[in-house]
Design a protein around this motif. Structure first.
Motif, PDB file in Angstrom:
ATOM      1  N   PHE A  95       0.423  -1.527  -0.423  1.00 37.52           N
ATOM      2  CA  PHE A  95       0.106   0.175  -0.030  1.00 37.52           C
ATOM      3  C   PHE A  95       1.007   0.911  -0.384  1.00 37.52           C
ATOM      4  O   PHE A  95       1.742   1.449   0.290  1.00 37.52           O
ATOM      5  N   MET A 154       8.155   3.553  -3.190  1.00 38.51           N
ATOM      6  CA  MET A 154       9.324   3.633  -2.207  1.00 38.51           C
ATOM      7  C   MET A 154      10.102   2.287  -3.087  1.00 38.51           C
ATOM      8  O   MET A 154      11.704   1.963  -2.684  1.00 38.51           O
ATOM      9  N   ARG A 180      13.859   2.436  -4.556  1.00 41.23           N
ATOM     10  CA  ARG A 180      14.697   1.930  -4.364  1.00 41.23           C
ATOM     11  C   ARG A 180      15.512   0.864  -5.375  1.00 41.23           C
ATOM     12  O   ARG A 180      17.118   1.484  -5.827  1.00 41.23           O
ATOM     13  N   ARG A 184      17.751   3.627  -6.938  1.00 48.29           N
ATOM     14  CA  ARG A 184      18.783   4.203  -7.055  1.00 48.29           C
ATOM     15  C   ARG A 184      20.155   2.477  -6.718  1.00 48.29           C
ATOM     16  O   ARG A 184      20.699   3.124  -7.322  1.00 48.29           O
ATOM     17  N   MET A 199      12.576   5.367   4.768  1.00 51.50           N
ATOM     18  CA  MET A 199      10.883   4.993   5.007  1.00 51.50           C
ATOM     19  C   MET A 199      11.498   3.350   4.837  1.00 51.50           C
ATOM     20  O   MET A 199      12.791   2.747   3.716  1.00 51.50           O
ATOM     21  N   ASN A 208      13.667  13.171  -0.980  1.00 52.44           N
ATOM     22  CA  ASN A 208      14.401  11.506  -1.028  1.00 52.44           C
ATOM     23  C   ASN A 208      15.669  12.404  -0.811  1.00 52.44           C
ATOM     24  O   ASN A 208      16.422  12.231  -1.287  1.00 52.44           O
ATOM     25  N   GLU A 262      19.479  11.681  -0.082  1.00 50.19           N
ATOM     26  CA  GLU A 262      20.167  11.152  -0.737  1.00 50.19           C
ATOM     27  C   GLU A 262      21.416  11.250  -0.573  1.00 50.19           C
ATOM     28  O   GLU A 262      22.619  10.250  -0.653  1.00 50.19           O
ATOM     29  N   PRO A 272      17.835  -5.967   1.151  1.00 49.25           N
ATOM     30  CA  PRO A 272      18.503  -5.283   2.143  1.00 49.25           C
ATOM     31  C   PRO A 272      17.286  -4.681   3.069  1.00 49.25           C
ATOM     32  O   PRO A 272      18.146  -3.804   4.433  1.00 49.25           O
ATOM     33  N   PRO A 298       2.424  -2.921   5.982  1.00 50.30           N
ATOM     34  CA  PRO A 298       2.102  -1.779   5.749  1.00 50.30           C
ATOM     35  C   PRO A 298       0.994  -0.675   6.871  1.00 50.30           C
ATOM     36  O   PRO A 298       0.249  -0.843   6.189  1.00 50.30           O
TER      37      PRO A 298
END
Lengths: 81, 385
Positions: free
Chosen positions: A18, A24, A28, A31, B156, B221, B223, B266, B295
């Protein structure tokens, strides 16, 4: 909105996660990816199809496509920087 | 003998142990059931109090008690560090080599902060996720004489989702009282497209940010931190200069869960069924609290409402009966207080299907949070609320 010529480099299956989980997960993956990589995110969260394109625009990447099938969205993003 | 092994002596582990004793007292006394809690330090820490070390005159000593004092005497407390879990052979091995067999396993192993994953975090950023860090933030605030404050979230998920907003509101109120507000800018950075993950809470908090003159930066976010230029940089390409930088550190699950193949790297969060709280489909392994990948808020409150579910399922297994789904299915219930500054607060209460509808902030909910914090030791871990 489709772009059949683009090859998917990586798929992130965030179905069942959710908000903001799918975003997110995409962040990830971005990145961990190289410039030019194309990431497909599967999301069953209704917020993803508005949140993810907004984030992609702000972060300076490219929204390749956004399609809905079988109750989930497939959002494809190319990492540009 | 049926062996129940609980890893972690935080809210979830301690409460589950005490609830299991209430349901299985006779069997434990007859030696049919054994119940152990493994904890790294043997000290139970009330982590929601850390914010008040930074913001409200709380002392670290008040936030810690021996785990032994909170557990029923029928529970065996093992102080040690877990090295590995072998779910095939139902054995947990500690780093000193001690093997602990189990029939039912509860993973209440929490989360850990990993500020070291961001270069310069330790030297440049303040936070309030340990008692020591919160005390350092208090010193930094005492020394602050005006300038640019940046408050953000460096990863997060993280513990206690409202905490960074609460800190922003409380700092803003403090600076007004100290006549420093007109010499200070406050930037609040959210990793997502709004102020808070839950839309209804975001709708409540955004006007308060505006009213208090705190600038909201969405999709920020964290960095990198440029220590030389004193700027924090986002993945999205923004930069914010700071004189005082306050960041929620990145969090992860425990390394031994990843090493044991129970949680994927990770992040290290345990794949947990949202209703049964079973891990990876295993019928005798449960997770609760911060350790799960659910969640939901990583908060003591989540563990508080999950503990009765784990208890019911384990008791049903030991008694050889079916699960009472009224008590044995988790519906996602979470309840927490939310400070907005100036002695006011509100309440967030929600579950999987019902988002929170926070009442208008008032003094009652602020006082409710203070009373809850002070009475915690006598209520939550012992299963009295």
């Amino acid at each position: 909105m489709t772009d059949a010529a683009v090859a998917i480099t990586r798929t992130v299956d965030a179905r069942g996660s959710f908000c903001p989980g799918p975003l997110m997960e995409l962040i990830r993956a971005i990145r961990e990816s190289q410039v030019g990589d194309v990431i497909a995110v599967y999301s069953s969260d209704k917020g993803s199809k508005t949140d993810i394109p907004k984030w992609v625009e702000k972060a300076g990447h490219r929204l390749v496509s956004l399609e809905t099938s079988d109750g989930y969205d497939v959002i494809v993003v190319e990492k540009l920087r | 003998m049926q062996r129940i092994l609980i890893l972690g002596g935080g809210v979830g582990g301690t409460l589950t142990a005490n609830l299991l004793v209430k349901k299985l007292r006779a069997r434990i006394d007859r030696g049919e059931v054994g119940l152990s809690v493994v904890d790294l330090t043997g000290q139970h820490v009330y982590q929601p109090g850390f914010m008040y070390i930074a913001m409200g005159g709380e002392r670290a000593a008040n936030l810690q008690r021996p785990e032994r004092s909170l557990l029923d005497k029928r529970v065996t407390l093992v102080i040690g560090e877990v090295a590995r879990i072998d779910v095939d052979h139902q054995v947990v091995t500690l780093t000193d080599g001690r093997p602990l067999g189990y029939d039912q396993l509860v993973l209440a192993t929490g989360s850990r902060i990993v500020p070291e994953t961001i270069e310069h975090f330790d030297t440049e950023a303040q936070h309030f996720y340990t008692a020591e860090a919160a005390a350092r933030l208090r010193v930094a605030l005492d020394r602050f004489a005006g300038g640019r404050i940046v408050i953000g979230i460096a990863g997060m998920p993280y513990k206690c989702p409202p905490a960074p907003l609460e800190v922003a509101f409380l700092i803003e109120a403090e600076l007004r009282q100290r006549d420093l507000r007109d010499r200070t800018t406050i930037d609040y950075c959210s990793p997502i497209g709004r102020a808070f993950t839950i839309e209804s809470v975001s709708e409540m908090a955004t006007p308060i940010l505006a009213e208090k003159g705190i600038e909201l930066h969405t999709f920020f976010n964290v960095e990198a931190i440029d220590a030389e230029r004193k700027v924090v940089q986002s993945l999205e390409g923004e930069e914010l200069p700071y004189d005082l930088l306050i960041l929620v550190p990145p969090h992860k699950g425990q390394q031994f869960l990843m090493d044991s193949g129970l949680a994927p790297a990770p992040g290290g969060w345990l794949p947990t069924d949202r209703a049964t709280l079973q891990v990876g489909g295993r019928p005798n392994v449960y997770a609760l609290g911060d350790a799960t990948d659910l969640p939901l808020s990583k908060a003591g409150s989540t563990a508080h409402f999950e503990a009765p579910v784990v208890t019911e399922r384990i008791v049903a297994a030991i008694e050889g009966r079916g699960v009472d789904h009224k008590h044995g299915d988790y519906l996602g219930k979470v309840m927490c207080f939310f400070e907005v500054g100036d002695g006011k607060g509100t309440l967030l209460q929600f579950d999987y299907n019902h988002p929170p509808r926070p009442p208008k902030p008032n003094q009652i909910w602020h006082l409710g949070k203070i009373v809850f914090n002070k009475t915690y030791w006598h209520t939550v871990p012992k299963g009295r609320v």
